[in-house]
Design a protein around this motif. Structure first.
Motif, mmCIF file in Angstrom:
data_model
loop_
_atom_site.group_PDB
_atom_site.id
_atom_site.type_symbol
_atom_site.label_atom_id
_atom_site.label_comp_id
_atom_site.label_asym_id
_atom_site.label_seq_id
_atom_site.Cartn_x
_atom_site.Cartn_y
_atom_site.Cartn_z
ATOM 1 N N LEU A 1 50.726 43.919 38.295
ATOM 2 C CA LEU A 1 49.312 44.202 38.093
ATOM 3 C C LEU A 1 48.793 43.271 37.003
ATOM 4 O O LEU A 1 49.473 43.057 35.991
ATOM 5 C CB LEU A 1 49.101 45.653 37.676
ATOM 6 C CG LEU A 1 49.701 46.736 38.580
ATOM 7 C CD1 LEU A 1 49.420 48.110 38.000
ATOM 8 C CD2 LEU A 1 49.164 46.625 39.989
ATOM 9 N N GLU A 2 47.599 42.731 37.205
ATOM 10 C CA GLU A 2 47.015 41.827 36.216
ATOM 11 C C GLU A 2 45.635 42.326 35.809
ATOM 12 O O GLU A 2 44.857 42.793 36.651
ATOM 13 C CB GLU A 2 46.912 40.409 36.771
ATOM 14 C CG GLU A 2 48.262 39.762 37.028
ATOM 15 C CD GLU A 2 48.130 38.274 37.326
ATOM 16 O OE1 GLU A 2 47.361 37.938 38.245
ATOM 17 O OE2 GLU A 2 48.774 37.481 36.636
ATOM 18 N N LEU A 3 45.359 42.229 34.524
ATOM 19 C CA LEU A 3 44.051 42.581 33.985
ATOM 20 C C LEU A 3 43.276 41.280 33.794
ATOM 21 O O LEU A 3 43.608 40.475 32.920
ATOM 22 C CB LEU A 3 44.220 43.314 32.653
ATOM 23 C CG LEU A 3 42.967 43.895 32.000
ATOM 24 C CD1 LEU A 3 42.290 44.907 32.925
ATOM 25 C CD2 LEU A 3 43.320 44.549 30.668
ATOM 26 N N ILE A 4 42.252 41.074 34.631
ATOM 27 C CA ILE A 4 41.555 39.784 34.703
ATOM 28 C C ILE A 4 40.070 39.994 34.451
ATOM 29 O O ILE A 4 39.467 40.955 34.952
ATOM 30 C CB ILE A 4 41.763 39.120 36.076
ATOM 31 C CG1 ILE A 4 43.259 38.903 36.338
ATOM 32 C CG2 ILE A 4 41.010 37.794 36.168
ATOM 33 C CD1 ILE A 4 43.556 38.388 37.730
ATOM 34 N N ALA A 5 39.464 39.090 33.698
ATOM 35 C CA ALA A 5 38.019 39.070 33.493
ATOM 36 C C ALA A 5 37.559 37.626 33.444
ATOM 37 O O ALA A 5 38.131 36.805 32.706
ATOM 38 C CB ALA A 5 37.632 39.792 32.204
ATOM 39 N N ASN A 6 36.573 37.290 34.264
ATOM 40 C CA ASN A 6 36.022 35.932 34.326
ATOM 41 C C ASN A 6 37.108 34.886 34.581
ATOM 42 O O ASN A 6 37.084 33.789 34.008
ATOM 43 C CB ASN A 6 35.261 35.595 33.034
ATOM 44 C CG ASN A 6 34.094 36.532 32.795
ATOM 45 O OD1 ASN A 6 33.380 36.891 33.725
ATOM 46 N ND2 ASN A 6 33.898 36.939 31.542
ATOM 47 N N GLY A 7 38.063 35.258 35.433
ATOM 48 C CA GLY A 7 39.113 34.322 35.804
ATOM 49 C C GLY A 7 40.233 34.183 34.797
ATOM 50 O O GLY A 7 41.168 33.412 35.005
#
Length: 399
Positions: A327-333
């Motif tokens: 699982l990855e926590l991503i924001a604005n790439g």
């Protein structure tokens, strides 16, 4: 080889092929024979793309970011490999006087050599750009043995006061406190393959590590990870090792023991004071890059060498792998954190090294996520599979 020049009945010989001279023919009025100038390696070469070194070249070389120099045979007086540059002499004969290896912006120079065909007559220097703010810890490692008190500024300026600490997994196993596992290094040598942190009294851009005169350059030396006798009774504190890439090129890492097949690396990010977790062979470490592992069994780290430009390449596999999901926590790439979950009918209800992994630390300045279990925050967790289902208590922090 031997260089030889004849003039009249006299011969001038050099016992090394790396000395050149120019012969000036004397006029009839000269009482002495004119030998002109003796030159030792006065040429210079800048490499900004793919080049092969001329075997007759003698001089200094600078390999820039994106440049790659292939060497079959050569002598270089001063070899500077900037961050992102590569010198490949793994199948060639290379002799150099001084080596300057640079690291900056998650890149480093790479020197690929055959130790039996490589010779260095001068010394080696590792220039690490940190752009460090004062009173802030920065992680680092060295690719060769250096004296702790020989660290200097690469620009030759006055070195500010600094502290160095080293991670000791044995201390954590006996004390049960992660913070107490950091020990100050006030004197002696810094060793390759070891996780260190440094803090300065004022702003610092680039520091220089000078190789000890009796130290050697190793292109692929084993790093030992240890088991530490657990006295706290808590497996969360067992077998932590702070290790580092101690080669002269980019590497992936793995272990020889099957018990460590699923061991993961935690990488520290000084600016945000957070850790990101990666599986074996999906993260690449530049020269001198450190990381943490918690191992199930004493083992040797083996290095898979590779040639890429960034310290962290795109993960090689983000899909199911032996029942494990990422699982990855991503924001604005931008990926801020990663979490690994798996489930098995054979899983236990206690912390198991190689199946579960505690986070080394939590940042309060960037987004983070974890699983709450075993009274700690986990970045990897194997849950018990019941009737085809598993549950996790996941939490997310957003500043």
């Amino acid at each position: 080889g031997t260089n030889e020049t004849s003039f009249g009945p006299y011969d001038l010989k050099s016992t090394t092929r790396y000395v050149r001279w120019t012969y000036t023919k004397p006029t009839s009025n000269d009482g002495n024979l004119g030998l002109g100038n003796i030159q030792i390696g006065t040429n210079s070469l800048i490499v900004d793309d793919n080049k092969e070194l001329d075997p007759d070249f003698r001089g200094s070389v600078i390999v820039e970011n994106g440049g790659k120099l292939t060497v079959e045979e050569g002598y270089i007086t001063d070899l500077t490999i900037m961050a992102g540059g590569v010198v490949n002499a793994s199948e060639g004969i290379l002799t150099i006087n001084n080596l300057y290896l640079q690291s900056a912006d998650h890149k480093s120079g790479q020197l690929m050599i055959d130790n039996e065909l490589f010779e260095m007559s001068g010394n080696a220097y590792f220039d690490l750009t940190l752009n460090a703010a004062p009173r802030t810890w920065y992680d680092f490692a060295v690719p060769f043995k250096v004296n702790r008190n020989s660290i200097s500024l690469a620009n030759g300026g006055a070195m500010p006061e600094y502290d160095i600490i080293q991670y000791n997994g044995e201390t954590r196993a006996t004390s049960g406190a992660n913070k107490s596992a950091w020990e100050y290094v006030d004197e002696g040598d810094l060793n390759p393959g070891t996780f260190y942190m440094i803090m300065f009294a004022s702003n610092v851009e680039t520091i220089r590590f000078t190789k000890n005169a009796d130290a050697v350059l190793n292109n692929a030396e084993d790093v030992v990870v240890s088991e530490y006798e657990l006295q706290t009774g808590n497996p969360l504190d067992a077998n932590w090792n702070g290790i580092a890439n101690n080669t002269l090129q980019y590497v992936n890492f793995g272990f020889t023991e099957d018990d460590n097949a699923n061991i993961k690396a935690q990488v520290y990010h000084p600016g945000d004071k957070n850790y990101t977790t990666y599986k074996q062979n999906e993260v690449t470490f530049v020269v001198g890059a450190p990381f943490f592992v918690q191992v199930a069994k004493e083992d040797f780290v083996y290095w898979n060498t590779t040639q890429i430009n960034d310290i962290l390449r795109a993960p090689s596999n983000l899909t199911e792998s032996v029942g494990e999901f990422t699982l990855e926590l991503i924001a604005n790439g931008v990926t801020y954190d990663r979490l690994f979950v798996s489930a098995s009918e054979d899983a236990t209800d206690s912390y198991q090294i190689g199946h579960d992994l505690a986070k080394m630390g939590i940042s309060t300045t960037v987004a983070q996520m974890w699983i709450n279990n075993y009274n700690t925050k986990l970045c990897a967790n194997e849950a018990v599979l019941i009737n085809g289902q598993a549950t996790y208590q996941m939490e997310v922090f957003v500043p």
